[in-house]
Design a protein around this motif. Structure first.
Motif, PDB file in Angstrom:
ATOM      1  N   ASP A 192       0.880  -1.140  -0.080  1.00  0.00           N
ATOM      2  CA  ASP A 192      -0.057   0.052   0.004  1.00  0.00           C
ATOM      3  C   ASP A 192       0.897   1.325   0.103  1.00  0.00           C
ATOM      4  O   ASP A 192       1.267   1.584   1.228  1.00  0.00           O
ATOM      5  CB  ASP A 192      -0.837  -0.215   1.167  1.00  0.00           C
ATOM      6  CG  ASP A 192      -1.916   1.244   1.117  1.00  0.00           C
ATOM      7  OD1 ASP A 192      -1.705   2.057   0.483  1.00  0.00           O
ATOM      8  OD2 ASP A 192      -2.970   0.804   1.944  1.00  0.00           O
ATOM      9  N   VAL A 193       1.205   1.693  -0.924  1.00  0.00           N
ATOM     10  CA  VAL A 193       2.201   2.837  -1.258  1.00  0.00           C
ATOM     11  C   VAL A 193       1.708   4.313  -0.692  1.00  0.00           C
ATOM     12  O   VAL A 193       2.418   4.725  -0.189  1.00  0.00           O
ATOM     13  CB  VAL A 193       2.616   2.990  -2.837  1.00  0.00           C
ATOM     14  CG1 VAL A 193       3.570   4.268  -2.956  1.00  0.00           C
ATOM     15  CG2 VAL A 193       3.182   1.691  -3.543  1.00  0.00           C
ATOM     16  N   GLU A 194       0.199   4.353  -0.785  1.00  0.00           N
ATOM     17  CA  GLU A 194      -0.254   5.540  -0.352  1.00  0.00           C
ATOM     18  C   GLU A 194       0.041   5.749   1.183  1.00  0.00           C
ATOM     19  O   GLU A 194       0.110   6.969   1.907  1.00  0.00           O
ATOM     20  CB  GLU A 194      -1.696   5.686  -0.830  1.00  0.00           C
ATOM     21  CG  GLU A 194      -1.787   5.970  -2.528  1.00  0.00           C
ATOM     22  CD  GLU A 194      -1.214   6.851  -3.047  1.00  0.00           C
ATOM     23  OE1 GLU A 194      -1.218   7.933  -2.134  1.00  0.00           O
ATOM     24  OE2 GLU A 194      -0.599   6.984  -4.030  1.00  0.00           O
ATOM     25  N   ARG A 195      -0.425   4.596   1.624  1.00  0.00           N
ATOM     26  CA  ARG A 195      -0.360   4.658   3.225  1.00  0.00           C
ATOM     27  C   ARG A 195       1.065   4.061   3.607  1.00  0.00           C
ATOM     28  O   ARG A 195       1.184   4.109   5.091  1.00  0.00           O
ATOM     29  CB  ARG A 195      -1.335   3.699   3.986  1.00  0.00           C
ATOM     30  CG  ARG A 195      -2.978   4.092   3.492  1.00  0.00           C
ATOM     31  CD  ARG A 195      -3.751   2.652   3.939  1.00  0.00           C
ATOM     32  NE  ARG A 195      -3.615   2.562   5.490  1.00  0.00           N
ATOM     33  CZ  ARG A 195      -4.205   1.784   5.965  1.00  0.00           C
ATOM     34  NH1 ARG A 195      -4.881   0.519   5.198  1.00  0.00           N
ATOM     35  NH2 ARG A 195      -4.233   1.559   7.366  1.00  0.00           N
ATOM     36  N   ASN A 196       2.135   4.073   2.810  1.00  0.00           N
ATOM     37  CA  ASN A 196       3.366   3.608   3.318  1.00  0.00           C
ATOM     38  C   ASN A 196       3.376   2.343   4.283  1.00  0.00           C
ATOM     39  O   ASN A 196       4.022   2.308   5.257  1.00  0.00           O
ATOM     40  CB  ASN A 196       4.053   4.697   4.175  1.00  0.00           C
ATOM     41  CG  ASN A 196       5.457   4.877   4.161  1.00  0.00           C
ATOM     42  OD1 ASN A 196       6.075   3.756   3.827  1.00  0.00           O
ATOM     43  ND2 ASN A 196       5.903   5.465   4.999  1.00  0.00           N
ATOM     44  N   ARG A 197       2.673   1.377   3.672  1.00  0.00           N
ATOM     45  CA  ARG A 197       2.483   0.125   4.405  1.00  0.00           C
ATOM     46  C   ARG A 197       2.937  -0.930   3.270  1.00  0.00           C
ATOM     47  O   ARG A 197       2.439  -1.217   2.303  1.00  0.00           O
ATOM     48  CB  ARG A 197       1.158  -0.310   4.852  1.00  0.00           C
ATOM     49  CG  ARG A 197       0.509   0.645   5.850  1.00  0.00           C
ATOM     50  CD  ARG A 197      -0.782   0.296   6.364  1.00  0.00           C
ATOM     51  NE  ARG A 197      -0.837  -0.788   6.964  1.00  0.00           N
ATOM     52  CZ  ARG A 197      -0.846  -1.210   8.379  1.00  0.00           C
ATOM     53  NH1 ARG A 197      -0.601  -0.202   9.173  1.00  0.00           N
ATOM     54  NH2 ARG A 197      -0.929  -2.354   8.734  1.00  0.00           N
ATOM     55  N   TRP A 198       4.223  -1.185   3.509  1.00  0.00           N
ATOM     56  CA  TRP A 198       4.995  -2.281   2.445  1.00  0.00           C
ATOM     57  C   TRP A 198       4.865  -3.704   3.031  1.00  0.00           C
ATOM     58  O   TRP A 198       5.146  -3.919   4.249  1.00  0.00           O
ATOM     59  CB  TRP A 198       6.432  -1.876   2.216  1.00  0.00           C
ATOM     60  CG  TRP A 198       6.423  -0.583   1.714  1.00  0.00           C
ATOM     61  CD1 TRP A 198       6.385   0.591   2.348  1.00  0.00           C
ATOM     62  CD2 TRP A 198       6.494  -0.028   0.453  1.00  0.00           C
ATOM     63  NE1 TRP A 198       6.375   1.871   1.584  1.00  0.00           N
ATOM     64  CE2 TRP A 198       6.441   1.231   0.101  1.00  0.00           C
ATOM     65  CE3 TRP A 198       6.588  -0.781  -1.033  1.00  0.00           C
ATOM     66  CZ2 TRP A 198       6.498   2.000  -1.037  1.00  0.00           C
ATOM     67  CZ3 TRP A 198       6.609  -0.188  -1.978  1.00  0.00           C
ATOM     68  CH2 TRP A 198       6.575   1.292  -2.031  1.00  0.00           C
ATOM     69  N   HIS A 199       4.728  -4.776   2.233  1.00  0.00           N
ATOM     70  CA  HIS A 199       4.712  -6.143   2.852  1.00  0.00           C
ATOM     71  C   HIS A 199       5.721  -7.000   2.292  1.00  0.00           C
ATOM     72  O   HIS A 199       5.970  -7.965   2.827  1.00  0.00           O
ATOM     73  CB  HIS A 199       3.338  -6.691   2.805  1.00  0.00           C
ATOM     74  CG  HIS A 199       2.314  -5.886   3.255  1.00  0.00           C
ATOM     75  ND1 HIS A 199       1.822  -6.002   4.567  1.00  0.00           N
ATOM     76  CD2 HIS A 199       1.380  -5.172   2.733  1.00  0.00           C
ATOM     77  CE1 HIS A 199       0.915  -5.343   4.902  1.00  0.00           C
ATOM     78  NE2 HIS A 199       0.592  -4.716   3.751  1.00  0.00           N
ATOM     79  N   TYR A 200       6.364  -6.427   1.323  1.00  0.00           N
ATOM     80  CA  TYR A 200       7.634  -7.007   0.830  1.00  0.00           C
ATOM     81  C   TYR A 200       8.447  -6.236  -0.021  1.00  0.00           C
ATOM     82  O   TYR A 200       8.132  -4.937  -0.078  1.00  0.00           O
ATOM     83  CB  TYR A 200       7.281  -8.289  -0.476  1.00  0.00           C
ATOM     84  CG  TYR A 200       6.387  -7.794  -1.415  1.00  0.00           C
ATOM     85  CD1 TYR A 200       6.828  -7.434  -2.620  1.00  0.00           C
ATOM     86  CD2 TYR A 200       4.955  -7.373  -1.504  1.00  0.00           C
ATOM     87  CE1 TYR A 200       6.305  -7.036  -3.883  1.00  0.00           C
ATOM     88  CE2 TYR A 200       4.111  -7.100  -2.656  1.00  0.00           C
ATOM     89  CZ  TYR A 200       4.999  -6.707  -3.775  1.00  0.00           C
ATOM     90  OH  TYR A 200       4.177  -6.478  -4.812  1.00  0.00           O
ATOM     91  N   ARG A 201       9.633  -6.696  -0.349  1.00  0.00           N
ATOM     92  CA  ARG A 201      10.498  -5.676  -0.944  1.00  0.00           C
ATOM     93  C   ARG A 201      10.472  -5.462  -2.538  1.00  0.00           C
ATOM     94  O   ARG A 201      10.863  -6.217  -3.216  1.00  0.00           O
ATOM     95  CB  ARG A 201      12.261  -6.301  -0.598  1.00  0.00           C
ATOM     96  CG  ARG A 201      13.168  -5.261  -0.644  1.00  0.00           C
ATOM     97  CD  ARG A 201      14.478  -6.000   0.060  1.00  0.00           C
ATOM     98  NE  ARG A 201      14.697  -7.208  -0.290  1.00  0.00           N
ATOM     99  CZ  ARG A 201      14.662  -8.418   0.293  1.00  0.00           C
ATOM    100  NH1 ARG A 201      14.245  -8.426   1.424  1.00  0.00           N
ATOM    101  NH2 ARG A 201      14.875  -9.486  -0.407  1.00  0.00           N
ATOM    102  N   ASP A 202       9.937  -4.366  -2.790  1.00  0.00           N
ATOM    103  CA  ASP A 202       9.691  -4.133  -4.329  1.00  0.00           C
ATOM    104  C   ASP A 202      10.469  -2.830  -4.587  1.00  0.00           C
ATOM    105  O   ASP A 202      10.117  -1.726  -4.263  1.00  0.00           O
ATOM    106  CB  ASP A 202       8.076  -3.870  -4.628  1.00  0.00           C
ATOM    107  CG  ASP A 202       8.160  -3.329  -5.863  1.00  0.00           C
ATOM    108  OD1 ASP A 202       8.901  -3.364  -6.969  1.00  0.00           O
ATOM    109  OD2 ASP A 202       6.624  -3.409  -6.370  1.00  0.00           O
ATOM    110  N   LEU A 203      11.786  -3.083  -4.847  1.00  0.00           N
ATOM    111  CA  LEU A 203      12.689  -2.239  -5.199  1.00  0.00           C
ATOM    112  C   LEU A 203      12.236  -1.141  -6.149  1.00  0.00           C
ATOM    113  O   LEU A 203      12.669   0.064  -5.888  1.00  0.00           O
ATOM    114  CB  LEU A 203      14.054  -2.620  -5.588  1.00  0.00           C
ATOM    115  CG  LEU A 203      14.826  -3.470  -4.490  1.00  0.00           C
ATOM    116  CD1 LEU A 203      16.388  -3.664  -4.960  1.00  0.00           C
ATOM    117  CD2 LEU A 203      14.840  -2.657  -3.270  1.00  0.00           C
TER     118      LEU A 203
END
Length: 270
Positions: A192-203
């Motif tokens: 969730d890019v908008e909420r700055n919630r990342w679940h895996y490493r997408d460079l």
């Protein structure tokens, strides 16, 4: 009377022929069944041997990862092709953090290699959860910005204002482990890019948000800043349950081999 005797003889002969044919058919079926059932212990023996080889491969891989993550750090190379072959290699960079562009990978639990080795394969895990703090790091010696996983913070310390002591400014040296981009695994939520919630490493996505180069390192424990995220969050513990599989397959092989021997060699009723 003679004709009747001939008929009786022919009848007896026919019955004997039928019995003989049935006996041969039954014997043929037993023979076929005998060798078909032998496939079971042969197959389980092959699977046990395959698991032995898999275990040796896994142990070698674990040793190799440990060697890479404890080797003397090298300067960070800029060649992307070279970096692609350096995952888990320790590198050294010098520069300063850009704290205003922090990213958070969550949920995460703190890395404890010994505990993970004990609990490998369990369906549940115990312990606290929080996030890994990913911060852009401007490399003054290279003139580029990369991404650094500074380490773990508990959920009550995710917001930077709750750990201001660890938001160090100024130039410093960071030693970390090179990591490559990840592909989202099944059942892992989308980032969730908008909420700055990342679940895996997408460079690619992370770099588009922060303006960093697609270079990512996990800071080691020695790079931990007091009051900040705890470094050394590289998971190098791999599940190694092959010994259980070896015991299972070889055990089945022994059991089915005995049953086959008792049934077809010693003729013991089972």
């Amino acid at each position: 009377m003679i004709r009747n005797d001939n008929k009786g003889g022919l009848l007896n002969f026919g019955q004997q022929a039928l019995c003989s044919t049935a006996a041969r058919a039954e014997k043929g079926e037993d023979y076929l069944l005998k060798w078909l059932l032998l496939l079971i212990p042969a197959t389980t023996f092959g699977l046990g041997t395959w698991q032995m080889k898999r275990r040796q491969w896994k142990l070698h891989l674990i040793d190799e990862l440990r060697r890479l993550t404890t080797a003397e750090p090298i300067p960070l190379p800029l060649d992307p092709l070279e970096l692609n072959h350096l995952e888990y290699r320790r590198v050294r960079v010098r520069g300063h953090y850009v704290h205003s562009k922090e990213l958070y990978i969550l949920p995460r639990s703190p890395v404890d290699p010994e505990k993970e080795a004990r609990e490998a394969g369990r369906l549940t895990s115990s312990g606290e959860t929080g996030a890994n703090v990913i911060t852009p790091f401007y490399c003054s010696d290279l003139g580029i910005t990369i991404l650094v996983n500074r380490g773990y913070v508990p959920k009550q310390k995710i917001r930077p204002e709750t750990r201001m002591k660890g938001q160090a400014e100024g130039e410093m040296e960071v030693i970390g482990v090179v990591r490559l981009t990840e592909i989202r695994k099944p059942f892992v939520p989308s980032n969730d890019v908008e909420r700055n919630r990342w679940h895996y490493r997408d460079l690619e996505a992370m770099c588009s948000v922060t303006g960093a180069e697609p270079i990512f390192i996990d800071a080691d424990f020695g790079s931990t800043i007091p009051g900040g995220p705890i470094g050394g969050q590289t998971r190098v513990t791999l599940r190694n349950e092959h010994m259980q599989y070896i015991i299972t397959w070889y055990g089945l092989c022994a059991a089915t081999s005995y049953m086959w021997y008792a049934k077809f060699i010693k003729k013991i009723p089972l």
